[in-house]
Design a protein around this motif. Structure first.
Motif, PDB file in Angstrom:
ATOM      1  N   ASP A  92      -8.705  -3.316 -27.772  1.00 53.67           N
ATOM      2  CA  ASP A  92      -8.956  -2.170 -26.913  1.00 53.67           C
ATOM      3  C   ASP A  92      -8.438  -2.469 -25.512  1.00 53.67           C
ATOM      4  O   ASP A  92      -8.376  -3.620 -25.091  1.00 53.67           O
ATOM      5  CB  ASP A  92     -10.451  -1.846 -26.885  1.00 53.67           C
ATOM      6  N   ARG A 110      -6.012  -8.362 -38.657  1.00 53.03           N
ATOM      7  CA  ARG A 110      -7.085  -7.424 -38.313  1.00 53.03           C
ATOM      8  C   ARG A 110      -7.794  -7.863 -37.045  1.00 53.03           C
ATOM      9  O   ARG A 110      -8.482  -8.872 -37.014  1.00 53.03           O
ATOM     10  CB  ARG A 110      -8.086  -7.329 -39.470  1.00 53.03           C
ATOM     11  N   LYS A 111      -7.616  -7.113 -35.991  1.00 55.36           N
ATOM     12  CA  LYS A 111      -8.347  -7.340 -34.747  1.00 55.36           C
ATOM     13  C   LYS A 111      -8.101  -6.147 -33.843  1.00 55.36           C
ATOM     14  O   LYS A 111      -6.968  -5.801 -33.538  1.00 55.36           O
ATOM     15  CB  LYS A 111      -7.883  -8.617 -34.054  1.00 55.36           C
ATOM     16  N   LEU A 112      -9.177  -5.492 -33.404  1.00 57.24           N
ATOM     17  CA  LEU A 112      -9.065  -4.343 -32.518  1.00 57.24           C
ATOM     18  C   LEU A 112      -8.787  -4.828 -31.105  1.00 57.24           C
ATOM     19  O   LEU A 112      -9.569  -5.588 -30.533  1.00 57.24           O
ATOM     20  CB  LEU A 112     -10.358  -3.520 -32.549  1.00 57.24           C
ATOM     21  N   ALA A 150     -11.178   0.413 -37.338  1.00 61.02           N
ATOM     22  CA  ALA A 150     -12.498   0.363 -36.708  1.00 61.02           C
ATOM     23  C   ALA A 150     -13.181   1.724 -36.767  1.00 61.02           C
ATOM     24  O   ALA A 150     -14.391   1.821 -37.039  1.00 61.02           O
ATOM     25  CB  ALA A 150     -12.355  -0.112 -35.263  1.00 61.02           C
ATOM     26  N   ASN A 191      -5.354  -1.047 -36.359  1.00 59.67           N
ATOM     27  CA  ASN A 191      -6.666  -1.664 -36.148  1.00 59.67           C
ATOM     28  C   ASN A 191      -7.632  -0.701 -35.479  1.00 59.67           C
ATOM     29  O   ASN A 191      -8.841  -0.731 -35.758  1.00 59.67           O
ATOM     30  CB  ASN A 191      -6.508  -2.936 -35.316  1.00 59.67           C
ATOM     31  N   ARG A 192      -7.117   0.167 -34.617  1.00 58.20           N
ATOM     32  CA  ARG A 192      -7.982   1.195 -34.030  1.00 58.20           C
ATOM     33  C   ARG A 192      -8.525   2.123 -35.112  1.00 58.20           C
ATOM     34  O   ARG A 192      -9.722   2.456 -35.142  1.00 58.20           O
ATOM     35  CB  ARG A 192      -7.210   1.989 -32.980  1.00 58.20           C
ATOM     36  N   GLY A 217      -9.269   2.780 -27.861  1.00 60.14           N
ATOM     37  CA  GLY A 217      -9.998   2.041 -28.890  1.00 60.14           C
ATOM     38  C   GLY A 217     -11.470   1.898 -28.626  1.00 60.14           C
ATOM     39  O   GLY A 217     -12.143   1.114 -29.302  1.00 60.14           O
TER      40      GLY A 217
END
Length: 986
Positions: free
Chosen positions: A862, A858-860, A837, A833-834, A955
């Motif tokens: 950080d 899908r989800k960043l 993005a 996901n990083r 991230g």
């Protein structure tokens, strides 16, 4: 139990002269020692019985060797029998005793066979494996060799007879020492009228006529061979033809011709400039007297030729033009060190070079495996077995391969000065006779070609000459009507096809695998595997051999049901990954608060120390467990994930210092910095290098190398010292020795790639990691290591294709099913996901980056702090400890902290990593330590080589990272890695 390897040698003799009253037989390639590696054998494993059966068909010999090993020790052992074969030889059969009976091996794609073998060994059962290592080297792996008992191994190989003028030779290598039992049988099928002649061996071997064959055999007890057994055969004057058809209807023809050619013409005019490539890699260290004598005699024949020398190790040195005397002086003092970078050579650009001499074993270990070649002839010169013959033949396609181990120097010089006639080409109608091999070659005796017979009859024409000059033609007709029930014609063709493809085994992997399976041969793409029972064959989806007919029928009946169950398991995998990811997202979204009365720092430190020692109420530390037990533990363990994390930094070695990194704000408006504790092992060789000073440090390394040459830790330490001292080319050279210690060893190659990344050599690191993935496709770390290296290069160059390939590799980590390393999918999703993005930012306004990831994943996520600890050794347990500013320590037994710190699950079986993540960090100092708990495996690198990657603002823009690689020398070592400081902005 631990299984470190020590070597017990079953020495086979090298080539010896024939009996003086007989004419010397044609040279046959001597076979180097067989080496049986066995773990911790207090007493050597003994060769109790040797049986050899050789069947000679025309110019092809098939040898079956049966070895019975006795283990006099009181423990069960695992063994590896390494046996270099004559150039171009191919393993065509393998069997291992199971339940008192020899069970045939099954040809399986190489990596599938190795994966099945290693999984069964972990269960403690008894598989067997024979595999192609590199060049003409093969290895069979045997487990178990019972305490006080025996194991029987049978290996069959095919090889062409060595030829010279009007005779052919077959050499049977025999071990030194007394053999309790020995038997030998040689059969020459449809042999010539004159009987074969024998020399060496056990003596008193006489051939008798049996139908149309010659047979010689003997059985002995307490026998000691006097020398290798050499069989000399006359070659027929007229062309001999062999046609054989396989069960599926394919027919193959083999033609052997002894051409009558005029004497070669006048010697070639000497080249104005002679190019010399001298391989000075560490694998070539040794005696080069015959090579130097060859060179001296050749230059005496070409005194006017200007000499251009190129020395190659991991890199090619700049070419130098030298006088003959300066050349001798230079080669006499050359330093043999580093890997072999044959792809760094360019033999095509300098059009003034009239011929090249290529002194190398052809075993490229760094970069591309083949140099650029042009129109000038190349003469590859090798001295001894173990070379990669396929590579050398490819390089010398328009010249010749000269092996000084079985050719006199004077004869070798004559072949260069007055090249022999060549088979220029084979003319045939491709519709009736296809894929005839070889297409061209120098002529030193009989010429044998083989092809696929597509029609009932075909005619081929052998054209002899040199350059554009034809001196002779020979037409031969082959017919299916002459076919016999013998496999040698088909095997001769398959062997030639495999040899032609093996120079580029990766590029031709698919065809090599298909050929191996079709003809039952071990190739660079296939191995032979012996399993014990039906359940094992079903588990690995490997069809039992035809010799086990009942088991094979039962296998076919049950395989369909197995495959149906596998399809159902794919949906279960998706559901499992979704559940793990939702749990990680839930942690990330939780707001953790530390209560004011959480406790004093001193109390928490004592509690953390007590937990580390297995006290203070923490659960007892589990010992490393078997795979089946680990799966049970996985279901009970708390949230987490694990994976290997190679150092995601392309920084030069200067990044490994104790200076804090540039400060940057975190998510809470705090500033952050990373201070890595410099690791300086105190060893005698590093002390000597420091004392010698920068200019003489490399000389100090060379002086110490004799005592530590096979120690990877020595190479890593010395390479790092040179890199940090500003001697980059020398540091990279020393580092490249890791690729030479053991050919295609994944653990060594992985550490090599990690250090290359730290040195900023991303292109080379990526090439190495592609090789690791090819060698270990069953380990998710292989995909992830390569993905992270590609992402580093992609981020540095803003290359979306690199990022897309990295995301594809991480997607495979997420979606494939792994036998070990549960929940590694979560770490891959964090990194995937990083990258997604980042790629979307780079592609802003353009087409979206290619990534086939389920939208639900899908989800960043950080975080303020992310720390990843990984190590090189399988079956080894290393723990990550992070002491937070509150005094609370996060580790394997306390993996959730009051402020939200999370440590991933504890992998006790090897590689790691352990990961610490913290979404919102409190101000203060975070101290990072590594704890070496223990190992069930002693690797070549020592207890454990550990790599720590420390990242802040993961991230987010302004992300910082630093990397440290260190060794944990003994069990229970607890080493401080560094500190992360989070403080308020001023």
């Amino acid at each position: 139990m631990l299984r470190p390897l020590i070597a017990v040698l079953l020495l086979c003799s090298v080539a010896r002269a024939a009996e003086p009253e007989r004419p010397a037989p044609p040279p046959t390639p001597p076979v180097p020692p067989r080496i049986l590696f066995v773990p911790e054998a207090e007493r050597p494993v003994e060769l109790k019985r040797l049986e050899v059966r050789a069947l000679v068909h025309g110019m092809l010999a098939e040898t079956t060797t049966t070895l019975v090993f006795h283990n006099p020790n009181r423990r069960v052992l695992e063994g590896q029998l390494e046996f270099p074969l004559p150039p171009g030889a191919t393993v065509s059969g393998y069997a291992l005793d199971v339940g008192g009976q020899l069970v045939d091996g099954v040809v399986v794609p190489k990596e599938e066979a190795r994966i099945a073998f290693e999984k069964e060994v972990r269960k403690g059962v008894d598989p067997g494996l024979v595999e192609h290592v590199r060049g003409d080297r093969f290895r069979t792996r045997i487990y178990p060799i019972p305490a006080g008992g025996t194991r029987t191994v049978q290996v069959r190989h095919i090889t062409e007879l060595a030829v010279r003028e009007e005779s052919a030779g077959y050499r049977l290598p025999l071990p030194f020492g007394v053999l309790p039992e020995a038997s030998v049988r040689i059969e020459v099928v449809r042999g010539p009228a004159a009987p074969p002649r024998f020399s060496g061996g056990f003596g008193k071997l006489v051939a008798v006529r049996a139908n149309e064959s010659w047979v010689a055999e003997q059985r002995l007890q307490d026998a000691r061979p006097g020398a290798d057994l050499v069989v000399e055969l006359p070659v027929r004057q007229e062309p001999s033809v062999a046609v054989g058809c396989r069960a599926e209807g394919e027919c193959y023809a083999m033609v052997t011709d002894l051409p009558k050619l005029p004497p070669p013409g006048a010697p070639l005019p000497p080249p104005r400039r002679l190019g010399i490539v001298w391989d000075a890699s560490s694998s070539r260290a040794g005696d080069h007297q015959r090579e130097l004598a060859f060179l001296q005699q050749l230059l005496a024949r070409w005194p006017a030729a200007e000499v251009k020398l190129v020395v190659v190790r991991d890199q090619a040195e700049p070419a130098r033009v030298l006088s003959p005397q300066a050349l001798r002086d230079e080669l006499g003092q050359v330093v043999y060190d580093g890997g072999t970078g044959l792809g760094a050579l360019d033999l095509a650009s300098d059009k003034t070079v009239g011929a090249w001499l290529f002194f190398s074993d052809g075993l490229g270990t760094v970069g591309a495996s083949l140099p650029r070649t042009g129109s000038a002839p190349v003469y590859a010169v090798v001295d001894g077995a173990g070379a990669d013959t396929a590579v050398l033949r490819h390089i010398a396609a328009n010249g010749d391969v000269i092996d000084l181990a079985h050719e006199k120097v004077e004869q070798a010089v004559a072949r260069v000065v007055s090249p022999p006639w060549r088979l220029l080409r084979v003319e045939a109608d491709g519709a009736s006779l296809a894929d005839v091999l070889p297409r061209a070659q120098p002529i030193t005796g009989p010429v044998t070609v083989a092809g696929r017979l597509l029609a009932s009859k075909a005619t081929l024409t052998l054209v002899y000459g040199a350059g554009s000059q034809e001196v002779a033609r020979r037409s031969v007709t082959v017919s299916r009507a002459e076919a016999v029930d013998a496999p040698h014609a088909a095997l001769a063709w398959a062997q030639r096809r495999i040899a032609a493809l093996s120079a580029l085994p990766v590029e031709h992997a698919q065809e090599l695998t298909a050929l191996g399976r079709r003809f039952g041969l071990v190739t660079p793409g296939t191995s032979m595997l012996v399993l014990e029972n039906l359940e094992q064959y079903l588990e690995h989806d490997i069809e039992p051999p035809a010799s086990r007919a009942e088991m094979r029928a039962e296998f076919l009946a049950q395989r369909a049901e197995r495959r149906k169950a596998e399809q159902q398991g794919k949906q279960a995998k998706i559901d499992e990954v979704l559940a793990m990811w939702r749990e990680r997202v839930s942690w990330w979204e939780t707001e953790f608060k530390v209560s004011p009365d959480f406790g004093s720092r001193e109390k928490q430190k004592k509690s953390a120390s007590a937990r580390m020692e297995g006290a203070a109420g923490a659960p007892p530390r589990p010992e490393p467990v078997a795979e089946s037990e680990a799966r049970e533990m996985d279901r009970d363990d708390s949230f987490g994930a694990g994976a290997v994390a190679p150092p995601p930094s392309a920084a030069a070695p200067g990044a490994r210092n104790a200076e804090p990194a540039k400060k940057a704000p975190d998510s809470g408006g705090n500033e952050s910095s990373i201070a890595i504790t410099e690791w300086n092992p105190e060893t005698p060789y590093l002390q000597a290098m420091r004392a010698a000073g920068a200019q003489k440090a490399y000389a100090a390394y060379l002086k110490a190398r004799g005592d530590y040459a096979n120690n990877p830790a020595f190479l890593l330490d010395c390479a790092d010292f040179l890199l940090k001292g500003g001697q980059r080319p020398l540091g990279l050279r020393v580092l490249s020795n890791l690729a030479e210690l053991r050919i295609e060893d994944p653990a060594l190659l992985r550490v090599y790639a990690w250090r290359l990344q730290q040195a900023g050599e991303l292109d080379t690191a990526i090439r190495v990691l592609r090789g690791v993935l090819r060698l270990r496709p069953e380990e998710p770390q292989s995909y992830r290591d390569l993905a992270l290296a590609l992402s580093l290069r992609g981020e540095g160059s803003r290359s979306v294709p690199d990022l897309e390939e990295a995301m594809e590799l991480l997607t495979q980590v997420v979606m494939k099913t792994w036998d070990r390393f549960p929940q590694i999918e979560v770490i891959a999703l964090m990194e995937l996901n990083r990258l997604l993005a980042l790629a979307e930012r780079l592609q802003a306004g353009g087409p979206p980056a290619r990534c086939e990831l389920d939208a639900r994943l899908r989800k960043l996520l950080d975080v303020d702090v992310r720390i990843v600890l990984s190590w090189d050794a399988d079956l080894t347990d290393v723990d990550l400890h992070v002491e937070e500013p509150t005094g609370e320590t996060a580790n394997y037994s306390h993996n959730r902290t009051e402020q939200g710190g999370l440590v991933s699950r504890d992998f006790t079986q090897g590689y790691g990593p352990e990961e610490y993540v913290l979404h919102r960090a409190l101000p203060g100092t975070y101290t990072i330590r590594a704890h070496y708990y223990g190992s069930r495996q002693q690797t070549l690198l020592g207890p454990a080589t550990v790599t720590a990657t420390v990242i802040t603002r993961y991230g987010r823009p302004g992300e910082q990272r630093q990397v440290l690689t260190l060794r944990l020398e003994g069990a229970k070592d607890l080493v401080e890695i560094g500190k992360v400081r989070i403080g308020k902005l001023q």
